[in-house]
Design a protein around this motif. Structure first.
Motif, short mmCIF file in Angstrom:
data_model
loop_
_atom_site.label_atom_id
_atom_site.label_comp_id
_atom_site.label_asym_id
_atom_site.label_seq_id
_atom_site.Cartn_x
_atom_site.Cartn_y
_atom_site.Cartn_z
N ALA A 63 0.79 -1.14 -0.14
CA ALA A 63 0.00 -0.03 0.03
C ALA A 63 0.79 1.36 -0.03
CB ALA A 63 -0.90 -0.11 1.30
N GLN A 64 2.17 1.10 0.52
CA GLN A 64 2.80 2.50 0.96
C GLN A 64 3.24 3.36 -0.34
OE1 GLN A 64 2.96 3.81 3.58
NE2 GLN A 64 4.20 5.48 2.75
N PRO A 65 3.44 2.67 -1.55
CA PRO A 65 3.82 3.40 -2.71
C PRO A 65 2.92 4.41 -3.17
CG PRO A 65 4.76 1.32 -2.87
CD PRO A 65 3.94 1.31 -1.86
N PHE A 66 1.37 4.03 -2.98
CA PHE A 66 0.68 5.18 -3.26
C PHE A 66 0.91 6.59 -2.45
CE2 PHE A 66 -3.51 6.98 -1.80
CZ PHE A 66 -4.10 7.41 -2.97
N PHE A 67 1.12 6.35 -1.09
CA PHE A 67 1.27 7.43 -0.29
C PHE A 67 2.27 8.09 -0.69
CE2 PHE A 67 -1.40 4.41 1.82
CZ PHE A 67 -2.62 5.15 2.34
N THR A 68 3.69 7.40 -0.63
CA THR A 68 4.93 7.90 -0.86
C THR A 68 4.91 8.42 -2.42
OG1 THR A 68 5.96 6.35 0.45
CG2 THR A 68 7.47 7.38 -1.03
N VAL A 69 4.49 7.86 -3.47
CA VAL A 69 4.75 8.19 -4.89
C VAL A 69 3.84 8.90 -5.43
CG1 VAL A 69 5.29 7.37 -7.19
CG2 VAL A 69 6.36 6.09 -5.35
N ALA A 120 5.52 -3.71 10.32
CA ALA A 120 4.62 -3.65 9.34
C ALA A 120 4.81 -2.42 8.38
CB ALA A 120 3.45 -4.12 9.57
N TRP A 121 4.82 -1.21 9.24
CA TRP A 121 4.84 0.23 8.87
C TRP A 121 6.37 0.51 8.50
CZ3 TRP A 121 0.07 2.26 10.21
CH2 TRP A 121 -0.11 3.42 9.58
N GLY A 122 7.36 0.07 9.06
CA GLY A 122 8.65 0.00 8.51
C GLY A 122 8.83 -0.56 7.08
N LEU A 123 8.18 -1.97 7.06
CA LEU A 123 8.33 -2.65 5.91
C LEU A 123 7.60 -1.79 4.64
CD1 LEU A 123 9.26 -5.50 4.99
CD2 LEU A 123 7.00 -6.31 5.24
N GLY A 124 6.44 -1.08 5.06
CA GLY A 124 6.01 -0.13 4.22
C GLY A 124 6.84 0.74 3.58
N TYR A 125 7.58 1.41 4.58
CA TYR A 125 8.28 2.61 4.10
C TYR A 125 9.46 2.05 3.15
CZ TYR A 125 5.73 5.81 7.01
OH TYR A 125 5.04 6.94 7.80
N LEU A 126 9.92 0.75 3.60
CA LEU A 126 11.04 0.30 2.51
C LEU A 126 10.24 0.02 1.32
CD1 LEU A 126 13.77 -0.98 2.06
CD2 LEU A 126 12.85 -3.07 3.11
N GLY A 127 9.15 -0.61 1.29
CA GLY A 127 8.63 -0.66 -0.16
C GLY A 127 8.32 0.61 -1.02
N GLY A 128 7.81 1.68 -0.15
CA GLY A 128 7.59 2.88 -0.61
C GLY A 128 9.04 3.55 -1.41
N MET A 129 10.12 3.35 -0.52
CA MET A 129 11.27 4.02 -0.57
C MET A 129 11.87 3.42 -2.14
SD MET A 129 14.99 4.19 1.40
CE MET A 129 15.22 2.22 1.25
N ILE A 130 11.66 1.98 -2.23
CA ILE A 130 12.18 1.21 -3.41
C ILE A 130 11.36 1.38 -4.45
CG2 ILE A 130 12.17 -1.13 -4.52
CD1 ILE A 130 13.01 -2.26 -1.68
N ALA A 131 10.29 1.77 -4.44
CA ALA A 131 9.45 2.22 -5.39
C ALA A 131 9.73 3.92 -5.96
CB ALA A 131 7.87 2.39 -5.16
#
Length: 459
Positions: A24-30, A151-162
Motif C-alpha cells: 500500500a505504501q507506494p500510493f502514499f509515497t509516490v 509492518a509500517w517500517g516494511l511499508g516505508y521500505l517498499g515505498g522507498m524502493i518504488a
C-alpha cells in the motif's frame, strides 16, 4: 466470559499481513506526497496556489467520505466475518483509479484528476480499515506494537524502493531528458509532457496488486458470519450501540478524540509537505524524489527503533514523542525560505551551487524533513497498536472502523484550512502553519488519556 487468548498465527500469515503495508505504501509515497502530488501542484495547475488548493480540497473530499463510511463498513464486516472480500473490492477501485491518473497531462481537467485521486484515497483507506482489524487475531497483545511498527517500517521500505525506481529510471530532467543516473526514461516517457509523473499511477497500481496477494493466500481471516443483507442491518444496529458504548468507555473516547485531531495534522503534513517544498524551491521531480528517499530511509530506522521502544515504553509514549518531533519539524519547514530559516533569525546567504539541493536553505529544509521522517511512521504504527491493545478481537472490526473515523472525521479540516488560508492570504507558508495547531491540541488531549485506553468488557 473473558476474552480468549489469541494464538499466534503461522509466520507466513503474519508476513502476509505485514506485506499489505509494503503493497500500500507506494500510493502514499509516490502518488500523494513526493511525485504525482507535487507534479499536480507545480505543473498541472495554472499556478502553485491554485494547485495546492485543488489538491487540498481533493484530500478533504476523500477524508469526508472515509469519515462517513468507515465505521459503517467496519461494523458490517464484524457481522459478515471475513475481511478479504472487502479488501478485494476496494483494491479493484483503487487499482482502476490509479491507472486513470496516466491521463493527467498538463492542462487536463483538474476536477477529473482530483476525482480519480480521491477515489483511490478512499479505497486505500477502506482497505486499511479491514487489514488493521485482522491484527488482533494474529498475535497476542504483547506482540502487537512490535509487528505494527515492523509492518509500517516494511511499508516505508517498499515505498522507498518504488521511489528509487521512479527517480532512477522514470523521472527525466525536462532540460536533458535524462534520469539522475544518466539513462533515458523507460518506455520513452517524455518528462516535458509529465509522463514520468503520470506513469506513477499505473506503477503504484501494479505494485499494489502484486504484493497484496500473499495476504490473500496466507493470512488467516475471520470465520464466515451472516449473509450481507442481514449483516448490513445488524452492522448498522451495532454501530449505533457502539457509538453509545464509547461514551461509557471514556479512555477509548478520549484517545479517539486525540487521534482525530492529531492525525488530521499528520495527514495534511504528509500530503502537502512535498508540494510545499517543490513550489518554494522549484524542485524538479528528481529532487523531490531524492527528498522522499531520504525521508523514507529515516522512516525505516524510526519504525525499527519504535518497534523495540513500543514494547519497553508503551505505545502512548511513542505517539507523544512523535507528535513533539512533528510539531518542531512543521515549525521548521514553514520558517524556512530561500536564503533563511527560523523566520529569518538565521540568514543563510549563498548562491545556488547548481547541484541538487544547492542552497543552504534547502539543506535546512531537508534537516527538518528528517525529523518528519523519524516520527511519521511511529506516530501511526503505535497509534494502531494503542487501539489494538484496548479492544478485543471480536469487536475489532467495529472499533477499527471507529478508529478510521477518528483518523478521518475531521480530516477535511486541516487540508481545508491549509487550502483556504493559502487562497485568502496568497501565502502557502501561512497555510501550512495551521498544521501545528492540530498536532498540539491532539497531544494535549493524549497526555491525559490512559494506556491502554480501556479494559475491554467481558465477552
Amino acid at each position: 466470559m473473558a476474552e480468549v487468548a489469541v494464538q499466534r498465527a503461522p509466520e507466513r500469515g503474519i508476513w502476509g499481513w505485514m506485506l499489505f503495508d509494503w503493497a500500500a505504501q507506494p500510493f502514499f509515497t509516490v502518488i500523494t506526497t513526493f511525485i504525482f502530488g507535487p507534479y499536480f501542484v507545480s505543473r498541472m495547475a495554472s499556478d502553485p496556489e491554485t494547485g495546492q488548493a485543488a489538491w487540498g480540497y481533493g484530500i478533504a473530499a476523500a477524508g469526508f467520505a472515509i469519515a462517513i463510511l468507515s465505521p459503517v463498513l467496519g461494523s458490517i464486516a464484524d457481522q459478515t466475518g471475513p475481511r478479504k472480500p472487502w479488501i478485494a473490492l476496494f483494491a479493484a477501485i483503487k487499482i482502476t483509479s490509479l491507472c486513470l491518473l496516466w491521463f493527467a497531462a498538463p492542462g487536463s481537467n483538474l476536477f477529473l484528476v482530483v476525482l480519480f485521486f480521491s477515489l483511490a484515497s478512499v479505497a486505500a483507506e477502506f482497505s486499511t480499515v479491514f487489514n488493521d482489524s485482522m491484527m488482533p487475531r494474529l498475535v497476542p497483545k504483547s506482540e502487537i506494537g512490535r509487528i505494527s511498527n515492523m509492518a509500517w517500517g516494511l511499508g516505508y521500505l517498499g515505498g522507498m524502493i518504488a521511489l528509487i525506481f521512479v527517480v532512477a529510471f522514470m523521472a527525466g530532467s525536462p532540460e536533458t531528458g535524462k534520469t539522475i543516473v544518466g539513462l533515458d526514461p523507460i518506455l520513452r516517457l517524455d518528462p516535458k509532457l509529465g509522463e514520468d509523473a503520470r506513469a506513477t499511477g499505473p506503477l503504484s497500481a501494479a505494485w499494489y496488486f502484486l504484493f497484496i496477494l500473499p495476504m490473500f493466500f496466507f493470512t488467516p481471516d475471520a470465520a464466515k458470519g451472516i449473509p450481507l443483507g442481514p449483516a448490513v442491518r445488524e452492522g448498522l444496529s451495532e454501530l449505533k450501540s457502539t457509538l453509545g458504548e464509547i461514551r461509557q468507555r471514556s479512555g477509548i473516547f478520549r484517545f479517539l478524540v486525540a487521534r482525530m485531531i492529531y492525525q488530521d495534522g499528520v495527514n495534511a503534513l504528509l500530503a502537502l509537505g512535498g508540494a510545499f517544498a517543490a513550489a518554494m524551491f522549484h524542485w524538479s521531480i528528481t529532487e523531490i524524489g531524492l527528498f522522499g528517499i531520504i525521508l523514507n530511509v529515516v522512516a525505516i530506522v524510526g519504525c525499527l527503533v519504535a518497534a523495540r521502544l513500543d514494547v519497553a515504553l508503551g505505545s502512548k509514549t511513542i505517539v507523544m514523542i512523535s507528535l513533539v518531533l512533528l510539531g518542531i519539524a512543521t515549525i521548521g519547514i514553514v520558517s524556512t525560505g530561500p536564503g533563511y530559516t527560523l523566520f529569518g533569525a538565521w540568514i543563510m546567504p549563498g548562491a545556488d551551487s547548481g547541484g541538487l539541493f544547492g542552497t543552504p536553505a534547502e539543506k535546512a529544509y531537508i534537516f527538518f524533513g528528517l525529523l518528519i521522517g523519524l516520527a511519521f511512521g511511529p506516530v501511526q504504527a503505535s497509534s494502531r497498536s494503542y487501539m489494538a491493545r484496548s479492544v478485543t478481537a471480536a469487536e475489532s472490526g467495529r472499533y477499527f472502523g471507529i478508529y478510521a473515523l477518528a483518523g478521518r472525521a475531521t480530516s477535511f479540516a486541516a487540508p481545508f484550512m491549509v487550502a483556504t488560508i493559502t487562497l485568502a492570504s496568497g501565502s502557502s507558508r501561512l497555510g501550512m502553519a495551521a498544521i501545528v495547531l492540530f498536532l498540539g491540541v491532539g497531544l494535549a488531549i493524549l497526555i491525559r488519556t490512559p494506556y491502554p485506553a480501556d479494559n475491554p468488557p467481558a465477552e
